[in-house]
Design an enzyme around this catalytic site. Structure first.
Site, PDB file in Angstrom:
ATOM      1  N   ASP A  39      36.303  35.519  42.404  1.00 22.54           N
ATOM      2  CA  ASP A  39      36.593  36.128  41.106  1.00 22.54           C
ATOM      3  C   ASP A  39      35.483  35.736  40.118  1.00 22.54           C
ATOM      4  O   ASP A  39      35.034  34.591  40.074  1.00 22.54           O
ATOM      5  CB  ASP A  39      37.954  35.656  40.592  1.00 22.54           C
ATOM      6  N   ILE A  40      35.062  36.689  39.300  1.00 27.02           N
ATOM      7  CA  ILE A  40      33.964  36.459  38.364  1.00 27.02           C
ATOM      8  C   ILE A  40      34.373  35.524  37.218  1.00 27.02           C
ATOM      9  O   ILE A  40      33.514  34.904  36.580  1.00 27.02           O
ATOM     10  CB  ILE A  40      33.462  37.814  37.815  1.00 27.02           C
ATOM     11  N   ASN A  97      49.066  41.631  41.165  1.00 24.83           N
ATOM     12  CA  ASN A  97      49.614  42.319  40.006  1.00 24.83           C
ATOM     13  C   ASN A  97      49.746  43.809  40.315  1.00 24.83           C
ATOM     14  O   ASN A  97      48.850  44.400  40.926  1.00 24.83           O
ATOM     15  CB  ASN A  97      48.701  42.120  38.793  1.00 24.83           C
ATOM     16  N   GLU A 105      44.568  44.802  35.845  1.00 29.60           N
ATOM     17  CA  GLU A 105      43.435  45.359  35.103  1.00 29.60           C
ATOM     18  C   GLU A 105      42.551  46.261  35.953  1.00 29.60           C
ATOM     19  O   GLU A 105      41.944  47.195  35.430  1.00 29.60           O
ATOM     20  CB  GLU A 105      42.578  44.219  34.521  1.00 29.60           C
ATOM     21  N   VAL A 106      42.431  45.927  37.225  1.00 32.85           N
ATOM     22  CA  VAL A 106      41.531  46.703  38.091  1.00 32.85           C
ATOM     23  C   VAL A 106      42.379  47.569  39.022  1.00 32.85           C
ATOM     24  O   VAL A 106      43.198  47.039  39.783  1.00 32.85           O
ATOM     25  CB  VAL A 106      40.602  45.777  38.898  1.00 32.85           C
ATOM     26  N   HIS A 110      44.254  44.301  44.893  1.00 36.47           N
ATOM     27  CA  HIS A 110      43.643  43.011  45.176  1.00 36.47           C
ATOM     28  C   HIS A 110      44.716  41.941  45.169  1.00 36.47           C
ATOM     29  O   HIS A 110      45.636  41.987  44.360  1.00 36.47           O
ATOM     30  CB  HIS A 110      42.539  42.655  44.167  1.00 36.47           C
ATOM     31  N   HIS A 112      45.024  37.905  44.678  1.00 35.33           N
ATOM     32  CA  HIS A 112      44.336  36.702  44.220  1.00 35.33           C
ATOM     33  C   HIS A 112      44.743  35.535  45.131  1.00 35.33           C
ATOM     34  O   HIS A 112      45.935  35.372  45.427  1.00 35.33           O
ATOM     35  CB  HIS A 112      44.778  36.322  42.809  1.00 35.33           C
TER      36      HIS A 112
HETATM   37  P1  AMP Z   1      44.103  41.732  37.744  1.00 33.52           P
HETATM   38  O1  AMP Z   1      44.424  41.318  36.328  1.00 33.52           O
HETATM   39  O2  AMP Z   1      45.133  41.241  38.723  1.00 33.52           O
HETATM   40  O3  AMP Z   1      43.808  43.208  37.847  1.00 33.52           O
HETATM   41  O4  AMP Z   1      42.797  40.934  38.124  1.00 33.52           O
HETATM   42  C1  AMP Z   1      41.504  41.459  38.014  1.00 33.52           C
HETATM   43  C2  AMP Z   1      40.555  40.331  38.333  1.00 33.52           C
HETATM   44  O5  AMP Z   1      39.287  40.890  38.627  1.00 33.52           O
HETATM   45  C3  AMP Z   1      40.349  39.328  37.188  1.00 33.52           C
HETATM   46  O6  AMP Z   1      40.722  38.021  37.637  1.00 33.52           O
HETATM   47  C4  AMP Z   1      38.863  39.445  36.891  1.00 33.52           C
HETATM   48  O7  AMP Z   1      38.269  38.211  36.542  1.00 33.52           O
HETATM   49  C5  AMP Z   1      38.311  39.987  38.200  1.00 33.52           C
HETATM   50  N1  AMP Z   1      37.060  40.713  38.098  1.00 33.52           N
HETATM   51  C6  AMP Z   1      36.747  41.709  37.237  1.00 33.52           C
HETATM   52  N2  AMP Z   1      35.493  42.153  37.449  1.00 33.52           N
HETATM   53  C7  AMP Z   1      34.997  41.428  38.487  1.00 33.52           C
HETATM   54  C8  AMP Z   1      33.765  41.407  39.197  1.00 33.52           C
HETATM   55  N3  AMP Z   1      32.753  42.217  38.871  1.00 33.52           N
HETATM   56  N4  AMP Z   1      33.619  40.530  40.211  1.00 33.52           N
HETATM   57  C9  AMP Z   1      34.622  39.696  40.543  1.00 33.52           C
HETATM   58  N5  AMP Z   1      35.818  39.665  39.936  1.00 33.52           N
HETATM   59  C10 AMP Z   1      36.013  40.517  38.912  1.00 33.52           C
END
Ligand code: AMP
Length: 125
Positions: A39-40, A97, A105-106, A110, A112
């Site tokens: 994770d970034i 999530n 958010e994405v 995914h 975690h």
């Molecule tokens: P979620 O809130 O469960 O959708 O988690 C999205 C996760 O993606 C967050 O923990 C972010 O830090 C991570 N994230 C967003 N952009 C990147 C990226 N370019 N590389 C790695 N992790 C990312």
């Protein structure tokens, strides 16, 4: 901004770009169906994201449309990544999530993997 997981898959999302190699990621595991990377913005000393290579918005979408091979590969890879990182004995947490209340958010499924310190209660009260 939480996403609407009822929308069709959007291949402009950041994890789709990582899968296509358009943006970098610190990859820790890859097979035919699965990619995992750090994770970034880590929330624990170990914070790995495990994603299917297929175009699935969320756990809900994947559980409905994913093939047996994809689902099996995803579950086995998640366990293998944790085992190979030495996380079983100290312990770790999996979290996925799904949708608005979760804060997803994405819009690409995914899971975690959090580890490396005591992780506290599952949810804030
Ligand atoms: P979620 O809130 O469960 O959708 O988690 C999205 C996760 O993606 C967050 O923990 C972010 O830090 C991570 N994230 C967003 N952009 C990147 C990226 N370019 N590389 C790695 N992790 C990312």
């Amino acid at each position: 901004m939480p996403i609407d997981v009822t929308q069709p898959y959007d291949d402009g999302n950041v994890f789709a770009k990582i899968l296509r190699g358009e943006i970098p990621a610190k990859r820790v595991y890859e097979d035919d169906h699965v990619l995992a990377f750090n994770d970034i913005n880590p929330l624990s000393p170990t914070h790995i994201l495990v994603i299917p290579k297929g175009a699935y918005v969320s756990w809900d979408d994947f559980s409905e449309r994913g093939s047996e091979a994809e689902i099996s590969a995803f579950v086995r890879a998640t366990g293998k990544i944790a085992r190979e990182a030495g996380l079983v004995e100290p312990g770790y947490r999996l979290l996925a999530n799904v949708g608005g209340d979760s804060g997803q958010e994405v819009p690409h499924l995914h899971v975690h993997i959090f580890a490396g310190r005591p992780l506290g209660p599952m949810l804030a009260r």
